[in-house]
Design a protein around this motif. Structure first.
Motif, PDB file in Angstrom:
ATOM      1  N   THR A 490      -0.591  -2.745  -2.087  1.00 39.67           N
ATOM      2  CA  THR A 490       0.163  -1.644  -1.474  1.00 39.67           C
ATOM      3  C   THR A 490       0.779  -0.753  -2.539  1.00 39.67           C
ATOM      4  O   THR A 490       0.718   0.482  -2.453  1.00 39.67           O
ATOM      5  N   ALA A 491       1.377  -1.360  -3.564  1.00 38.83           N
ATOM      6  CA  ALA A 491       1.985  -0.581  -4.642  1.00 38.83           C
ATOM      7  C   ALA A 491       0.938   0.255  -5.370  1.00 38.83           C
ATOM      8  O   ALA A 491       1.193   1.411  -5.748  1.00 38.83           O
ATOM      9  N   PHE A 492      -0.246  -0.292  -5.570  1.00 41.28           N
ATOM     10  CA  PHE A 492      -1.349   0.444  -6.204  1.00 41.28           C
ATOM     11  C   PHE A 492      -1.700   1.677  -5.371  1.00 41.28           C
ATOM     12  O   PHE A 492      -1.875   2.775  -5.905  1.00 41.28           O
ATOM     13  N   CYS A 493      -1.787   1.505  -4.068  1.00 44.93           N
ATOM     14  CA  CYS A 493      -2.132   2.628  -3.172  1.00 44.93           C
ATOM     15  C   CYS A 493      -1.041   3.696  -3.188  1.00 44.93           C
ATOM     16  O   CYS A 493      -1.340   4.892  -3.147  1.00 44.93           O
ATOM     17  N   ARG A 494       0.198   3.276  -3.263  1.00 40.38           N
ATOM     18  CA  ARG A 494       1.305   4.242  -3.187  1.00 40.38           C
ATOM     19  C   ARG A 494       1.311   5.199  -4.377  1.00 40.38           C
ATOM     20  O   ARG A 494       1.816   6.316  -4.264  1.00 40.38           O
ATOM     21  N   THR A 495       0.771   4.799  -5.484  1.00 40.17           N
ATOM     22  CA  THR A 495       0.736   5.695  -6.646  1.00 40.17           C
ATOM     23  C   THR A 495      -0.413   6.681  -6.569  1.00 40.17           C
ATOM     24  O   THR A 495      -0.477   7.618  -7.367  1.00 40.17           O
ATOM     25  N   ARG A 496      -1.309   6.498  -5.610  1.00 43.78           N
ATOM     26  CA  ARG A 496      -2.512   7.317  -5.548  1.00 43.78           C
ATOM     27  C   ARG A 496      -2.730   8.017  -4.215  1.00 43.78           C
ATOM     28  O   ARG A 496      -3.587   8.893  -4.104  1.00 43.78           O
ATOM     29  N   LEU A 497      -1.987   7.622  -3.193  1.00 42.31           N
ATOM     30  CA  LEU A 497      -2.174   8.176  -1.856  1.00 42.31           C
ATOM     31  C   LEU A 497      -0.838   8.590  -1.255  1.00 42.31           C
ATOM     32  O   LEU A 497       0.195   7.969  -1.532  1.00 42.31           O
ATOM     33  N   ALA A 498      -0.880   9.625  -0.422  1.00 40.24           N
ATOM     34  CA  ALA A 498       0.300   9.990   0.348  1.00 40.24           C
ATOM     35  C   ALA A 498       0.744   8.801   1.190  1.00 40.24           C
ATOM     36  O   ALA A 498      -0.085   7.990   1.631  1.00 40.24           O
ATOM     37  N   GLY A 499       2.033   8.704   1.450  1.00 38.93           N
ATOM     38  CA  GLY A 499       2.578   7.548   2.139  1.00 38.93           C
ATOM     39  C   GLY A 499       1.909   7.238   3.468  1.00 38.93           C
ATOM     40  O   GLY A 499       1.695   6.071   3.808  1.00 38.93           O
ATOM     41  N   PHE A 500       1.562   8.276   4.228  1.00 38.89           N
ATOM     42  CA  PHE A 500       0.985   8.020   5.544  1.00 38.89           C
ATOM     43  C   PHE A 500      -0.432   7.443   5.453  1.00 38.89           C
ATOM     44  O   PHE A 500      -0.939   6.873   6.411  1.00 38.89           O
ATOM     45  N   LYS A 501      -1.072   7.588   4.282  1.00 36.36           N
ATOM     46  CA  LYS A 501      -2.420   7.047   4.101  1.00 36.36           C
ATOM     47  C   LYS A 501      -2.402   5.603   3.628  1.00 36.36           C
ATOM     48  O   LYS A 501      -3.421   4.907   3.709  1.00 36.36           O
ATOM     49  N   VAL A 502      -1.282   5.142   3.101  1.00 38.79           N
ATOM     50  CA  VAL A 502      -1.193   3.780   2.566  1.00 38.79           C
ATOM     51  C   VAL A 502      -1.249   2.774   3.710  1.00 38.79           C
ATOM     52  O   VAL A 502      -0.472   2.867   4.668  1.00 38.79           O
ATOM     53  N   PRO A 503      -2.167   1.818   3.664  1.00 41.68           N
ATOM     54  CA  PRO A 503      -2.250   0.827   4.756  1.00 41.68           C
ATOM     55  C   PRO A 503      -0.934   0.091   4.945  1.00 41.68           C
ATOM     56  O   PRO A 503      -0.291  -0.303   3.968  1.00 41.68           O
ATOM     57  N   LYS A 504      -0.571  -0.077   6.194  1.00 43.11           N
ATOM     58  CA  LYS A 504       0.654  -0.816   6.478  1.00 43.11           C
ATOM     59  C   LYS A 504       0.432  -2.316   6.316  1.00 43.11           C
ATOM     60  O   LYS A 504       1.339  -3.066   5.985  1.00 43.11           O
ATOM     61  N   GLU A 505      -0.816  -2.724   6.560  1.00 46.12           N
ATOM     62  CA  GLU A 505      -1.142  -4.149   6.452  1.00 46.12           C
ATOM     63  C   GLU A 505      -2.316  -4.339   5.502  1.00 46.12           C
ATOM     64  O   GLU A 505      -3.266  -3.546   5.494  1.00 46.12           O
ATOM     65  N   ILE A 506      -2.253  -5.370   4.698  1.00 38.67           N
ATOM     66  CA  ILE A 506      -3.356  -5.780   3.820  1.00 38.67           C
ATOM     67  C   ILE A 506      -3.785  -7.182   4.254  1.00 38.67           C
ATOM     68  O   ILE A 506      -2.958  -8.108   4.286  1.00 38.67           O
TER      69      ILE A 506
END
Length: 529
Positions: A490-506
């Protein structure tokens, strides 16, 4: 007080609406701009763009929330015949840089103060990365703030640039703008994860807004709370431009806050408040809702994502709207259908209405055959307000339209006996989080860059607050050591994607359900939810 405007270009529309004189056009944080003043201020901004070298056919990017300067930045560029490229304020610096590079924007107008996001810093850091896209066309960055960040010019300095531009030069530039000039390029990620720029002509954006204003019975007496972001087609075409066409008074809201919006409705006697369902459920659930006078509310559309079955009933009977409607559209045609005036509430909650003027709808079967009433198939659109095509992407444009000019939406639905459209599914994997489109391919491409991720599949799952959120199924490389946690991904995604695109669940998996060719069966993943 006034009829809907008939102009076919933004400069002609502003000139037509300037005759409303002292009638309020924009009220922002207690500051009022009349329609006459709006026209004058747009001309001042247009002169500043001109002084900076912006000409008809150029691109100007705007990265800002709803506020007066955002409105002026849009209209000032369009007044010269330049195309506006809106950027989502939730974008990472990398996402913004990619769109700036793709669009070839020569000017970027932004704000650093909004929620402390530091947009110019995010962009600067992104462009310093080794694999960053080259912003060769970008010559000027203007901040709406009073203090300029590194590499930016203040709004005041920007406006001063245009002071010496002769009025006749500006008038000639405005007169040269054609209804067929590209007025905006709205970038939306596609199934490949590559951003695609949806191009609309001046006449088309005005046509979309006119259809919405007509369907909403919008008038100069209306006070329109624009809570939908202006960087999104909903807030921009069905908000800003529709208000100009009707001569309504706009209240741009940069951040939705239930207390603030309820106070605004009561104090300013707001009549029109469209939004995504989350907005209305938040208002309905407010513990002190009964303390506010909402009797002025007249019209709302709860659109852009799926709505709870009871929402329309609650909007009428709890919030007090006299009319609640639905509409269907997408970036390529922002307003395609809209509920009819006088529509039965139960019917309006189940359908998005018939096609608006100058739009045709067809439901096509698997072999392209036209389906009868009630037949479920792909929704096809054709008409004046369907996009011109994708910016510098003839291949994607060709794939989107068939030989007869029908645009293939990728959405599934049916038409009832009244010609009203019901959306039943999506062919594409795209899902909507709080009104914003999320394309799994883009998220999956990002996940693929994680050194420990072998493969992933992203789907949308229901969420009571946001409508949908993302769930990412992730298979790690067997040799990955150490193996990342869900929080790490999730942290990896947050540095590269807008918040609404970051998966809520992994969800970590050893493998995926697949078909005979090895393709991941997302239908099986959805069925297991």
């Amino acid at each position: 007080m006034s009829e809907l405007a008939t102009a076919q270009t933004i400069p002609a529309l502003l000139a037509e609406r300037s005759t409303l004189g002292d009638h309020p056009a924009v009220i922002d944080q207690g500051h009022t701009i009349s329609y006459r003043e709006l026209f004058e201020q747009v001309e001042a901004v247009a002169k500043s763009y001109w002084a900076g070298g912006v000409r008809r056919g150029d691109r100007v990017a705007v990265w800002a929330p709803n506020r007066t300067e955002c409105i002026l930045a849009f209209l000032g560029a369009q007044y010269l015949g330049a195309a506006v490229v809106p950027l989502n304020t939730r974008y990472t610096g990398r996402e913004a840089a990619e769109i700036l590079a793709r669009s070839g924007a020569s000017v970027l107008v932004l704000t650093d103060e909004f929620l402390g996001l530091g947009l110019s810093r995010k962009l600067r850091e992104a462009t310093e990365q080794a694999d960053a896209p080259a912003l060769t066309a970008l010559t000027t960055i203007v901040t709406m703030d009073d203090v300029a960040a590194e590499g930016c010019r203040t709004w005041a300095d920007f406006l001063a640039d245009g002071a010496d531009v002769p009025g006749d030069v500006l008038a000639a530039a405005a007169a040269a703008v054609s209804p067929d000039d590209i007025v905006d390029i709205l970038f939306t990620s596609g199934t490949t994860g590559q951003p695609k720029g949806v191009m609309s002509a001046q006449r088309q954006t005005i046509g979309v807004a006119h259809a919405w204003a007509l369907g909403a019975d919008l008038a100069a007496t209306d006070r329109y709370c624009i809570v939908n972001p202006i960087f999104h087609g909903f807030g921009y075409k069905a908000g800003l431009i529709a208000s100009l066409i009707a001569g309504a008074t706009m209240y741009p809201i940069p951040v939705f806050n239930t207390d603030d919006v309820l106070t605004l409705i009561e104090r300013e006697r707001i009549t029109v408040l469209p939004g995504v369902p989350t907005i209305f459920t938040s208002l309905i659930d407010h513990p002190n809702l009964a303390d506010f006078d909402l009797s002025s509310l007249r019209f709302a559309i709860a659109g852009a994502t799926a709505a709870p079955d009871s929402l329309f009933h609650d909007m009428v009977n709890i919030l007090g709207f006299s009319r609640v409607a639905q509409a269907y559209g997408l970036t390529e045609c922002v307003v395609a259908t809209m509920s009819r005036p006088g529509e039965d509430l139960a019917h309006a909650s189940q359908t998005t209405g018939p096609a608006v003027a100058n739009i045709e709808i067809r439901i096509a079967g698997a072999e392209g055959e036209i389906l009868p009433v009630g037949g479920e198939g792909e929704i096809l659109l054709r008409g004046d307000n369907v996009m011109l095509g994708y910016f510098e992407d003839p291949e994607a444009t060709s794939a989107a339209f068939d030989a007869d000019g029908w645009f293939h939406t990728g959405d599934v639905g049916c038409l009832d006996e009244h010609g009203c459209l019901k959306i039943t599914d999506r062919i594409k994997d795209m899902f909507i989080v709080g009104g914003f489109n999320v394309y799994p391919a883009e998220v999956e491409n990002t996940l693929r860059r994680h050194p420990a991720v072998n493969e992933s599949a992203v789907i949308g799952i229901e969420d009571a607050r946001m409508g949908s959120v993302g769930r990412a199924y992730v298979a790690l490389l067997r040799e990955a050591d150490p193996k990342p946690t869900a929080e790490d991904i999730t942290a990896f995604c947050r540095t590269r994607l807008a918040g609404f695109k970051v998966p809520k669940e992994i969800v970590f998996v050893d493998d995926f359900p697949r078909n005979a060719t090895g393709k991941i069966l997302k239908s099986d993943l959805r069925a297991a939810v």
